[in-house]
Write a protein that holds these residues in place. Structure first.
Motif, short mmCIF file in Angstrom:
data_model
loop_
_atom_site.label_atom_id
_atom_site.label_comp_id
_atom_site.label_asym_id
_atom_site.label_seq_id
_atom_site.Cartn_x
_atom_site.Cartn_y
_atom_site.Cartn_z
N SER A 47 -0.51 2.75 4.05
CA SER A 47 -0.16 2.66 2.63
C SER A 47 -1.13 3.46 1.78
CB SER A 47 -0.18 1.20 2.17
OG SER A 47 -1.52 0.71 2.14
N ARG A 48 -0.71 3.77 0.56
CA ARG A 48 -1.58 4.50 -0.36
C ARG A 48 -2.86 3.72 -0.65
NH1 ARG A 48 3.56 6.02 -1.67
NH2 ARG A 48 3.92 8.18 -2.39
N ARG A 69 -7.02 6.45 -7.76
CA ARG A 69 -5.56 6.51 -7.68
C ARG A 69 -5.01 7.83 -8.23
NH1 ARG A 69 -2.49 1.98 -6.36
NH2 ARG A 69 -3.76 0.71 -4.97
N LEU A 89 -5.62 10.45 -5.62
CA LEU A 89 -4.74 10.19 -4.48
C LEU A 89 -3.32 10.65 -4.79
CD1 LEU A 89 -4.64 8.74 -1.66
CD2 LEU A 89 -3.77 6.77 -2.89
N SER A 90 -2.85 10.38 -5.99
CA SER A 90 -1.49 10.78 -6.36
C SER A 90 -1.34 12.30 -6.35
CB SER A 90 -1.14 10.24 -7.75
OG SER A 90 -1.12 8.83 -7.73
N THR A 137 -1.37 13.49 -2.68
CA THR A 137 -0.13 13.07 -2.04
C THR A 137 1.03 13.95 -2.45
OG1 THR A 137 -0.89 10.77 -2.00
CG2 THR A 137 1.44 11.13 -1.68
N GLU A 167 7.62 9.56 3.17
CA GLU A 167 7.62 8.10 3.04
C GLU A 167 8.66 7.53 3.98
OE1 GLU A 167 6.27 6.92 -1.43
OE2 GLU A 167 8.29 7.71 -1.18
N SER A 212 4.12 -2.81 1.18
CA SER A 212 3.71 -1.49 0.71
C SER A 212 4.58 -0.40 1.33
CB SER A 212 2.24 -1.21 1.09
OG SER A 212 1.39 -2.16 0.52
N LEU A 235 3.21 5.80 4.27
CA LEU A 235 3.22 7.25 4.41
C LEU A 235 3.06 7.60 5.89
CD1 LEU A 235 0.79 8.23 1.51
CD2 LEU A 235 3.28 8.08 1.44
#
Length: 362
Positions: free
Chosen positions: A12-13, A24, A27-28, A31, A42, A55, A58
């Motif tokens: 999961s993230r 975050r 990370l976004s 990603t 996903e 969750s 990925l």
């Protein structure tokens, strides 16, 4: 980030953010880039903690990239194409026309060119062989009789692929650490038996490379000072018992397959010779495990039928040499064929591509 998903599987993230200690927003952004490049996807949800909601996971899109792996023996070329998850999708095995460096490099390029007709997106190449390898150059290879050969440069030039070259046992250890029985472990020992004896080590999550490209040599650990003499003149070392050649010679067998057949048939002499070899393997495992305290020991290699007929003597050797409780030693015996060496070449290419350690043409 891609490496975390590659080695540890669907994740999961939130878990990635915690592992990599990134925000975050960062990370976004990463990603999104990996999704745009087709490297991440996903798929599915899972409850990853005792509280909260399931969750979104990925996972790596293995088909997004392909890699070319080669294993060279003294007389044969084994090649594979794998996806980004190191899953084999094509293979080619062919005899070497010659051990001449130019001829071998040319043959590697021919095989790569043929495979590119089906996989035009080949990303990088990895070549493995027995011998001393440093920074992509082969400094010594007993089977091919090479010395000071800049193989990574030559293969990169001939194929046009970014190329990594390493010792075969080192590459196989790295493949097991990322894609196999030792995936994600902090401490791992791999022992290969067969034509040679190899030992690969992972400590603190990193492959041990050594100062001179010769890490993990264990063939000449002394098993019995009154034992037979090996080709280097050492008395009673592991190689004098454990090499395929040593077993064949001790039995006067036609070849290793004949020796194994005799042991499986219960021939007393064969059972004794294989038993001594199994004990030697146990001594190696126990001794190395004492030094590094691994989470797992992985025996493998083309001599693995030895374990089938002498597992009890392997355990006896471990008990003789391993100081802690042998029951706590996690022994994970892995089935083997020569294609696995080539797969480790592709895994080497994947590792090198992700860590920037390939050699590029020109």
């Amino acid at each position: 980030m891609l490496l975390e998903v590659l080695v540890h599987g669907p994740i999961s993230r939130a878990e990635i953010a915690a592992r990599l200690q990134v925000s975050r927003p960062t990370l976004s952004r990463i990603t999104r880039q990996l999704f745009d490049d087709g490297l991440l996807a996903e798929g599915g949800t899972q409850l990853r903690s005792t509280t909260g909601r399931p969750s979104e996971l990925l996972h790596v899109n293995g088909a997004a990239r392909h890699f070319f792996g080669v294993k060279l023996t003294g007389d044969h070329l084994y090649a594979v194409v794998t996806d980004l998850n190191a899953e084999v999708v094509a293979s080619v095995n062919t005899p070497l026309r010659s051990a001449d460096v130019t001829e071998v490099v040319g043959q590697i390029a021919e095989v790569a060119s043929a495979l590119r007709t089906t996989f035009p997106d080949l990303t990088a190449a990895g070549v493995t062989l027995a011998g001393t390898v440093r920074a992509g150059s082969v400094h010594g290879s007993a089977y091919l009789h090479w010395s000071n050969v800049p193989l990574a440069d030559l293969v990169a030039e001939a194929t046009g692929l970014p190329t990594a070259v390493d010792n075969d046992v080192q590459a196989l250890t790295a493949a097991e650490h990322w894609f196999g029985a030792g995936a994600g472990l902090r401490a791992l020992v791999l022992v290969t038996i067969g034509v040679g004896i190899g030992c690969g080590l992972v400590l603190n999550g990193e492959l041990v490379e050594g100062a001179h490209g010769t890490a993990g040599r264990a063939a000449h650990l002394v098993v019995d000072q009154s034992g037979p003499v090996c080709d280097l003149g050492h008395r009673g070392c592991a190689a004098s018992y454990l090499l395929n050649e040593s077993i064949v010679r001790a039995l006067g067998a036609a070849d290793y397959a004949d020796a194994v057949a005799q042991a499986r048939a219960g021939e007393p002499a064969a059972r004794r010779v294989f038993g001594d070899a199994g004990f030697a393997l146990g001594i190696i495992i126990g001794t190395v495990a004492n030094l590094v305290d691994p989470q797992k020991v992985v025996p493998t290699g083309d001599g693995l039928p030895l374990y089938e007929v002498a597992a009890d003597r392997v355990r006896e050797g471990i008990e003789k040499s391993y100081e802690p409780d042998p029951a706590q030693l996690d022994l994970d015996v892995q089935a083997f064929d020569f294609g696995e060496w080539a797969r480790s070449g592709a895994a080497l290419a994947i590792r090198a591509a992700l860590t920037g350690r390939t050699v590029t043409a020109g």
